[in-house]
Design a protein around this motif. Structure first.
Motif, PDB file in Angstrom:
ATOM      1  N   GLN A  20       1.008  -1.437  -0.019  1.00  0.00           N
ATOM      2  CA  GLN A  20       0.285  -0.275  -0.458  1.00  0.00           C
ATOM      3  C   GLN A  20       0.825   1.673  -0.043  1.00  0.00           C
ATOM      4  OE1 GLN A  20      -3.217   0.344   3.417  1.00  0.00           O
ATOM      5  NE2 GLN A  20      -3.267   2.468   2.697  1.00  0.00           N
ATOM      6  N   ALA A  21       2.107   1.568   0.306  1.00  0.00           N
ATOM      7  CA  ALA A  21       2.408   2.160   0.897  1.00  0.00           C
ATOM      8  C   ALA A  21       3.666   2.567  -0.732  1.00  0.00           C
ATOM      9  CB  ALA A  21       3.925   1.922   2.273  1.00  0.00           C
ATOM     10  N   GLU A  22       4.320   1.965  -0.713  1.00  0.00           N
ATOM     11  CA  GLU A  22       4.547   1.620  -2.772  1.00  0.00           C
ATOM     12  C   GLU A  22       3.485   2.307  -3.690  1.00  0.00           C
ATOM     13  OE1 GLU A  22       7.776   1.389  -3.531  1.00  0.00           O
ATOM     14  OE2 GLU A  22       8.357   1.530  -1.742  1.00  0.00           O
ATOM     15  N   TYR A  50      13.829  11.147   1.282  1.00  0.00           N
ATOM     16  CA  TYR A  50      14.416  11.507   2.721  1.00  0.00           C
ATOM     17  C   TYR A  50      13.131  11.725   3.354  1.00  0.00           C
ATOM     18  CZ  TYR A  50      18.273  13.298   0.289  1.00  0.00           C
ATOM     19  OH  TYR A  50      19.428  13.348  -1.229  1.00  0.00           O
ATOM     20  N   MET A  51      11.874  11.401   3.230  1.00  0.00           N
ATOM     21  CA  MET A  51      10.667  10.929   4.118  1.00  0.00           C
ATOM     22  C   MET A  51      11.160  10.015   5.625  1.00  0.00           C
ATOM     23  SD  MET A  51       7.307   9.868   1.584  1.00  0.00           S
ATOM     24  CE  MET A  51       6.347  10.451   3.320  1.00  0.00           C
ATOM     25  N   PRO A  52      10.504  10.151   6.485  1.00  0.00           N
ATOM     26  CA  PRO A  52      10.803   9.274   8.004  1.00  0.00           C
ATOM     27  C   PRO A  52       9.924   7.841   7.270  1.00  0.00           C
ATOM     28  CG  PRO A  52      10.317  11.158   9.153  1.00  0.00           C
ATOM     29  CD  PRO A  52      10.096  11.975   7.532  1.00  0.00           C
ATOM     30  N   VAL A  53      10.845   6.929   7.310  1.00  0.00           N
ATOM     31  CA  VAL A  53      10.031   5.244   6.946  1.00  0.00           C
ATOM     32  C   VAL A  53       9.187   5.826   7.229  1.00  0.00           C
ATOM     33  CG1 VAL A  53       9.814   3.622   7.119  1.00  0.00           C
ATOM     34  CG2 VAL A  53      12.222   4.244   6.534  1.00  0.00           C
ATOM     35  N   ASP A  54       8.450   6.066   8.806  1.00  0.00           N
ATOM     36  CA  ASP A  54       7.088   5.721   8.960  1.00  0.00           C
ATOM     37  C   ASP A  54       6.010   6.629   8.534  1.00  0.00           C
ATOM     38  OD1 ASP A  54       5.467   4.958  11.189  1.00  0.00           O
ATOM     39  OD2 ASP A  54       5.108   6.817  12.044  1.00  0.00           O
ATOM     40  N   ASP A  55       6.689   7.526   8.124  1.00  0.00           N
ATOM     41  CA  ASP A  55       5.686   8.545   7.067  1.00  0.00           C
ATOM     42  C   ASP A  55       5.337   7.623   5.821  1.00  0.00           C
ATOM     43  OD1 ASP A  55       5.227  10.425   9.158  1.00  0.00           O
ATOM     44  OD2 ASP A  55       6.920  11.934   7.890  1.00  0.00           O
ATOM     45  N   LEU A  64       0.372  14.544   0.517  1.00  0.00           N
ATOM     46  CA  LEU A  64       1.351  14.653   0.337  1.00  0.00           C
ATOM     47  C   LEU A  64       1.293  15.542  -0.817  1.00  0.00           C
ATOM     48  CD1 LEU A  64       3.430  11.605   0.593  1.00  0.00           C
ATOM     49  CD2 LEU A  64       3.658  13.777   2.847  1.00  0.00           C
ATOM     50  N   TYR A  65       1.179  15.169  -2.222  1.00  0.00           N
ATOM     51  CA  TYR A  65      -0.047  16.399  -3.286  1.00  0.00           C
ATOM     52  C   TYR A  65      -0.103  16.843  -2.554  1.00  0.00           C
ATOM     53  CZ  TYR A  65      -1.662  17.551  -7.685  1.00  0.00           C
ATOM     54  OH  TYR A  65      -1.324  18.668  -8.486  1.00  0.00           O
ATOM     55  N   SER A  66      -1.276  17.463  -1.198  1.00  0.00           N
ATOM     56  CA  SER A  66      -1.359  18.889  -1.223  1.00  0.00           C
ATOM     57  C   SER A  66      -0.238  19.814  -0.817  1.00  0.00           C
ATOM     58  CB  SER A  66      -2.680  18.620  -0.351  1.00  0.00           C
ATOM     59  OG  SER A  66      -3.463  19.745   0.130  1.00  0.00           O
ATOM     60  N   ASN A  67       0.195  18.934  -0.116  1.00  0.00           N
ATOM     61  CA  ASN A  67       1.679  20.186   0.894  1.00  0.00           C
ATOM     62  C   ASN A  67       2.318  20.483  -0.938  1.00  0.00           C
ATOM     63  OD1 ASN A  67       3.283  20.538   2.676  1.00  0.00           O
ATOM     64  ND2 ASN A  67       4.257  18.809   1.219  1.00  0.00           N
ATOM     65  N   LEU A  68       3.031  19.711  -1.572  1.00  0.00           N
ATOM     66  CA  LEU A  68       3.402  19.295  -2.940  1.00  0.00           C
ATOM     67  C   LEU A  68       3.250  20.403  -3.472  1.00  0.00           C
ATOM     68  CD1 LEU A  68       6.205  19.458  -3.894  1.00  0.00           C
ATOM     69  CD2 LEU A  68       5.044  16.912  -4.837  1.00  0.00           C
ATOM     70  N   SER A  69       1.225  20.586  -4.379  1.00  0.00           N
ATOM     71  CA  SER A  69       1.251  21.164  -4.962  1.00  0.00           C
ATOM     72  C   SER A  69       1.335  23.074  -4.369  1.00  0.00           C
ATOM     73  CB  SER A  69      -0.393  21.023  -5.387  1.00  0.00           C
ATOM     74  OG  SER A  69      -0.731  20.941  -4.033  1.00  0.00           O
ATOM     75  N   ALA A  97       6.718  18.396   7.203  1.00  0.00           N
ATOM     76  CA  ALA A  97       7.139  18.947   8.994  1.00  0.00           C
ATOM     77  C   ALA A  97       8.060  19.295   8.883  1.00  0.00           C
ATOM     78  CB  ALA A  97       6.679  16.937   9.616  1.00  0.00           C
ATOM     79  N   VAL A  98       8.258  19.390  10.560  1.00  0.00           N
ATOM     80  CA  VAL A  98      10.107  19.881  10.283  1.00  0.00           C
ATOM     81  C   VAL A  98      10.505  19.466  12.459  1.00  0.00           C
ATOM     82  CG1 VAL A  98       9.097  22.540  10.095  1.00  0.00           C
ATOM     83  CG2 VAL A  98       8.789  21.540  12.377  1.00  0.00           C
ATOM     84  N   LEU A  99       9.554  18.586  13.386  1.00  0.00           N
ATOM     85  CA  LEU A  99       9.550  18.211  14.270  1.00  0.00           C
ATOM     86  C   LEU A  99       9.068  16.224  14.189  1.00  0.00           C
ATOM     87  CD1 LEU A  99      10.293  20.496  16.558  1.00  0.00           C
ATOM     88  CD2 LEU A  99      11.818  19.233  15.522  1.00  0.00           C
ATOM     89  N   ASP A 100       8.423  16.196  14.929  1.00  0.00           N
ATOM     90  CA  ASP A 100       8.049  14.560  15.194  1.00  0.00           C
ATOM     91  C   ASP A 100       6.456  15.205  15.221  1.00  0.00           C
ATOM     92  OD1 ASP A 100       8.079  15.551  17.149  1.00  0.00           O
ATOM     93  OD2 ASP A 100       8.403  13.343  18.149  1.00  0.00           O
ATOM     94  N   GLU A 101       6.270  16.293  14.850  1.00  0.00           N
ATOM     95  CA  GLU A 101       4.937  16.576  15.125  1.00  0.00           C
ATOM     96  C   GLU A 101       3.509  15.680  14.007  1.00  0.00           C
ATOM     97  OE1 GLU A 101       5.759  19.318  11.501  1.00  0.00           O
ATOM     98  OE2 GLU A 101       6.899  18.527  13.540  1.00  0.00           O
ATOM     99  N   THR A 102       2.442  15.872  14.889  1.00  0.00           N
ATOM    100  CA  THR A 102       1.113  14.929  14.139  1.00  0.00           C
ATOM    101  C   THR A 102       1.393  15.562  12.792  1.00  0.00           C
ATOM    102  OG1 THR A 102       0.417  14.258  16.415  1.00  0.00           O
ATOM    103  CG2 THR A 102      -1.497  14.596  14.155  1.00  0.00           C
ATOM    104  N   ARG A 103       1.729  15.018  12.295  1.00  0.00           N
ATOM    105  CA  ARG A 103       1.064  15.089  10.666  1.00  0.00           C
ATOM    106  C   ARG A 103      -0.508  15.512   9.770  1.00  0.00           C
ATOM    107  NH1 ARG A 103       6.069  15.213  11.714  1.00  0.00           N
ATOM    108  NH2 ARG A 103       7.486  13.466  10.462  1.00  0.00           N
ATOM    109  N   GLU A 104      -0.494  16.337   9.308  1.00  0.00           N
ATOM    110  CA  GLU A 104      -1.408  17.121   8.674  1.00  0.00           C
ATOM    111  C   GLU A 104      -1.483  17.568   7.808  1.00  0.00           C
ATOM    112  OE1 GLU A 104      -2.156  18.286  12.406  1.00  0.00           O
ATOM    113  OE2 GLU A 104      -2.100  20.974  11.766  1.00  0.00           O
ATOM    114  N   ASP A 105      -2.857  17.936   6.861  1.00  0.00           N
ATOM    115  CA  ASP A 105      -3.132  18.464   5.044  1.00  0.00           C
ATOM    116  C   ASP A 105      -3.029  20.496   5.878  1.00  0.00           C
ATOM    117  OD1 ASP A 105      -2.982  19.803   2.682  1.00  0.00           O
ATOM    118  OD2 ASP A 105      -5.011  18.456   2.812  1.00  0.00           O
TER     119      ASP A 105
END
Length: 236
Positions: A20-22, A50-55, A64-69, A97-105
């Motif tokens: 699913q991740a791939e 470079y994103m963390p494996v967990d992400d 991720l696309y929302s962030n990038l666009s 993200a900048v640290l380990d904060e909760t990921r959100e759009d």
């Protein structure tokens, strides 16, 4: 034998998640390539590399696309963003993200708020100053040790209106990135006199400059109550 079957069972459970991740990462690459041009495609590759494996395993292509666009939109909308090297843009504007904060759009809302605040600014430094002066009032978050945790995401801080230096720095760094200003969080886990810690923000405008989040100083950047303490760092 039991250990072997246990490990096999774990692998069988994890395999669908890996697939699913791939799939999500491949979807992001495809969306970026078709909608955001060559630089957008390269930015997507940078994020994935470079994103963390967990992400990689948990974040959706849509988030991720929302962030990038929106990062690419800011790249075109603001003069300081258009002048950035690709390295600075990828490393200090594009990340979600900048640290380990909760990921959100967060980027669409921050773009809407911050773009209106900085629309008349001529430089990244001027824009960062305006954001530090006005953004925290806009989102109604200010320093309060009653916050739930130090490394809150913006929505977590906005839910209570409370954050300490790390949460405030995350908000300011996000605000800067939302309008194409390279930003990163800096700080110390412990002052040399062991009296506590602190986090602040650095922005790029020809060089790295610092400012305390929600600590606006009309005299400009590279000012703050913590300068003397930060100058007394000790190496080990």
């Amino acid at each position: 034998m039991r250990n072997m079957f246990t490990k096999l069972g774990i692998l069988l459970l994890l395999f669908p998640l890996a697939v699913q991740a791939e799939t999500e990462l491949a979807k992001l690459r495809g969306m970026a390539r078709s909608e955001l041009g060559e630089e957008g495609a390269k930015a997507a590759d940078f994020l994935i590399s470079y994103m963390p494996v967990d992400d990689q395993e948990k974040l959706s292509a849509d988030l991720l696309y929302s962030n990038l666009s929106h990062a690419m939109k800011a790249r075109g909308d603001f003069p300081w963003a258009r002048e950035l090297s690709q390295e600075l843009f990828f490393n200090d504007v594009v990340p979600y993200a900048v640290l380990d904060e909760t990921r959100e759009d967060w980027r669409p809302r921050f773009y809407e708020i911050c773009s209106s605040l900085v629309k008349d600014c001529k430089t990244a430094s001027e824009a960062a100053q305006v954001l530090n002066r006005d953004l925290f009032n806009k989102v109604n978050v200010h320093y309060n040790t009653g916050r739930k945790k130090p490394n809150q995401s913006p929505s977590e801080s906005m839910a209570s209106g409370k954050a300490t230096c790390t949460g405030l720095s995350i908000i300011l760094a996000y605000g800067c990135r939302s309008v194409g200003i390279p930003a990163r969080v800096a700080g110390t886990a412990l002052w040399s006199d062991k009296s506590g810690n602190h986090t602040w923000v650095e922005i790029w405008d020809g060089e790295w400059k610092f400012l305390g989040a929600d600590e606006y100083d009309a005299k400009g950047l590279n000012r703050g109550w913590f300068i003397n303490r930060a100058s007394q760092c000790k190496s080990r």
